[in-house]
Design an enzyme around this catalytic site. Structure first.
Site, PDB file in Angstrom:
ATOM      1  CE1 TYR A 113      -4.011   2.063   0.548  1.00 27.76           C
ATOM      2  CE2 TYR A 113      -2.777   3.084   2.340  1.00 27.76           C
ATOM      3  CZ  TYR A 113      -3.863   3.070   1.489  1.00 27.76           C
ATOM      4  OH  TYR A 113      -4.807   4.062   1.584  1.00 27.76           O
TER       5      TYR A 113
ATOM      6  CE  LYS B 149      -3.814   4.810  -1.628  1.00 26.25           C
ATOM      7  NZ  LYS B 149      -4.843   5.131  -2.642  1.00 26.25           N
TER       8      LYS B 149
HETATM    9  N1  LIG Z   1      -9.763   6.002   4.981  1.00 24.32           N
HETATM   10  C1  LIG Z   1      -8.521   6.334   5.189  1.00 24.32           C
HETATM   11  O1  LIG Z   1      -8.060   6.423   6.346  1.00 24.32           O
HETATM   12  C2  LIG Z   1      -7.603   6.614   4.026  1.00 24.32           C
HETATM   13  C3  LIG Z   1      -6.321   7.103   4.307  1.00 24.32           C
HETATM   14  C4  LIG Z   1      -5.466   7.377   3.262  1.00 24.32           C
HETATM   15  C5  LIG Z   1      -5.856   7.167   1.958  1.00 24.32           C
HETATM   16  N2  LIG Z   1      -7.111   6.679   1.694  1.00 24.32           N
HETATM   17  C6  LIG Z   1      -7.471   6.477   0.293  1.00 24.32           C
HETATM   18  O2  LIG Z   1      -8.662   7.185  -0.015  1.00 24.32           O
HETATM   19  C7  LIG Z   1      -9.435   6.458  -0.989  1.00 24.32           C
HETATM   20  C8  LIG Z   1     -10.823   6.204  -0.430  1.00 24.32           C
HETATM   21  O3  LIG Z   1     -10.685   5.425   0.739  1.00 24.32           O
HETATM   22  P1  LIG Z   1     -11.812   5.127   1.827  1.00 24.32           P
HETATM   23  O4  LIG Z   1     -11.083   4.445   2.926  1.00 24.32           O
HETATM   24  O5  LIG Z   1     -12.606   6.298   2.182  1.00 24.32           O
HETATM   25  O6  LIG Z   1     -12.698   4.093   1.112  1.00 24.32           O
HETATM   26  P2  LIG Z   1     -14.134   4.256   0.412  1.00 24.32           P
HETATM   27  O7  LIG Z   1     -15.194   4.120   1.437  1.00 24.32           O
HETATM   28  O8  LIG Z   1     -14.144   5.439  -0.494  1.00 24.32           O
HETATM   29  O9  LIG Z   1     -14.070   2.889  -0.358  1.00 24.32           O
HETATM   30  C9  LIG Z   1     -13.280   2.621  -1.510  1.00 24.32           C
HETATM   31  C10 LIG Z   1     -14.217   2.291  -2.643  1.00 24.32           C
HETATM   32  O10 LIG Z   1     -13.449   1.720  -3.686  1.00 24.32           O
HETATM   33  C11 LIG Z   1     -14.194   0.641  -4.207  1.00 24.32           C
HETATM   34  N3  LIG Z   1     -13.275  -0.310  -4.838  1.00 24.32           N
HETATM   35  C12 LIG Z   1     -12.373  -1.111  -4.214  1.00 24.32           C
HETATM   36  N4  LIG Z   1     -11.731  -1.857  -5.125  1.00 24.32           N
HETATM   37  C13 LIG Z   1     -12.251  -1.515  -6.343  1.00 24.32           C
HETATM   38  C14 LIG Z   1     -12.007  -1.944  -7.667  1.00 24.32           C
HETATM   39  N5  LIG Z   1     -11.090  -2.888  -7.928  1.00 24.32           N
HETATM   40  N6  LIG Z   1     -12.718  -1.396  -8.663  1.00 24.32           N
HETATM   41  C15 LIG Z   1     -13.652  -0.443  -8.405  1.00 24.32           C
HETATM   42  N7  LIG Z   1     -13.939   0.001  -7.164  1.00 24.32           N
HETATM   43  C16 LIG Z   1     -13.232  -0.524  -6.157  1.00 24.32           C
HETATM   44  C17 LIG Z   1     -14.906   0.021  -3.003  1.00 24.32           C
HETATM   45  O11 LIG Z   1     -16.044  -0.756  -3.379  1.00 24.32           O
HETATM   46  C18 LIG Z   1     -15.281   1.261  -2.210  1.00 24.32           C
HETATM   47  O12 LIG Z   1     -16.565   1.761  -2.543  1.00 24.32           O
HETATM   48  C19 LIG Z   1      -8.625   5.176  -1.272  1.00 24.32           C
HETATM   49  O13 LIG Z   1      -7.824   5.369  -2.408  1.00 24.32           O
HETATM   50  C20 LIG Z   1      -7.784   5.026  -0.026  1.00 24.32           C
HETATM   51  O14 LIG Z   1      -6.621   4.265  -0.260  1.00 24.32           O
HETATM   52  C21 LIG Z   1      -7.992   6.394   2.708  1.00 24.32           C
END
Ligand SMILES: NC(=O)c1ccc[n+]([C@@H]2O[C@H](COP(=O)([O-])OP(=O)(O)OC[C@H]3O[C@@H](n4cnc5c(N)ncnc54)[C@H](O)[C@@H]3O)[C@@H](O)[C@H]2O)c1
Length: 257
Positions: free
Chosen positions: A163, A167
């Protein structure tokens, strides 16, 4: 905090595509923020059930939209999606690569399939979407926002080498795309969240780490809307001189790192 309908700042008449936008976290908060700003929406997600629910909600709200269940790793599906965007909207102004996936494993136990699943979902998918969006964005300029993470710098130490690598890759991709996009009026930026609420957080992150993170971040854990507001800024003309950059939305996490 729910964005107000009156927050129609700058996106009416524009078409925005958000990947991974039908979940319950950052992706769907971005969709809601851009909707309130007046954008027409193209939203994809791997969950067909959630895509259907979003489609019906946007229909009820009379938002011009295209919601498609698809896997962001599927090259044919990505190519076909952008063909539909051209046919149905005739333009694209904004691309937000938000879909993400993580499956923690220590390096010694990490199999290659898991490595590829995380790299493909978090960074290769962004490359595919940028490549296919390029001809549309080049027509009148536009904005791309890629979701990175503070893991790109911290490595997290939670069995997230794949990851963190993905990123960090997103940051390199962002800068390279910004350099190629500038002559065409395409701005490319990244947003790097820290710990933000999502529905899997309790399961994916061990409680001692959550507690340590909350203590380390100057402002504790954030909400999806905190990230969505910054993504919205990067999509509007208010950020017209911002490109190749990364904004962390981590409540000051990096100050103590
Ligand atoms: N939540 C955190 O703490 C956090 C921290 C840093 C970065 N991020 C990044 O922010 C973004 C959103 O994260 P989040 O945690 O809010 O999740 P989110 O709730 O937005 O969920 C991610 C979405 O991506 C969809 N998804 C997963 N694999 C997929 C695929 N192969 N094809 C199409 N859709 C797919 C899932 O169904 C889900 O709806 C991600 O890129 C994540 O890595 C999140």
């Amino acid at each position: 905090m729910t964005p107000r309908e009156s927050d129609e700042d700058g996106l009416r008449g524009r078409v925005a595509l958000v990947t991974g936008g039908a979940g319950a976290g950052i992706g769907s908060a971005i969709v809601e923020r851009l909707r309130c700003a007046g954008a027409s929406l193209v939203v994809t997600d791997i969950s067909a059930k959630r895509v259907e629910a979003l489609r019906s909600r946007l229909g009820d709200l009379a938002v011009e939209h295209l919601c498609e269940p698809m896997d962001v790793r599927d090259e044919d599906a990505v190519v076909s999606l952008f063909g539909r965007v051209r046919d149905e909207f005739g333009r694209l102004d904004i691309l937000v690569n938000s879909a993400g996936f993580n499956k923690p494993a220590s390096l010694a136990d990490m199999d290659l399939a898991t490595w590829h699943a995380v790299l493909d979902t978090n960074v290769t998918s962004a490359f595919l979407h940028i490549r296919e969006a390029w001809p549309l964005l080049r027509e009148r300029g536009g904005a791309i926002v890629n979701l990175s993470s503070v893991a790109a710098w911290s490595g997290t130490g939670l069995g997230e080498a794949h990851y963190a690598a993905a990123k960090a890759g997103v940051l390199g991709l962002t800068r390279a795309a910004a350099a190629e996009g500038a002559p065409h009026g395409i701005r490319v930026n990244a947003v790097a969240p820290g710990l933000i609420w999502n529905e899997h957080l309790g399961r994916a992150v061990p409680p001692p780490f959550l507690a340590a993170y909350r203590a380390m971040s100057l402002m504790g854990q954030g909400q999806p809307e905190d990230v969505a507001d910054v993504v919205h800024f990067l999509c509007t003309d208010a950020s017209r001189h911002v490109t190749a950059d990364t904004i962390t939305v981590a409540g000051g996490h990096l100050a103590r790192h």
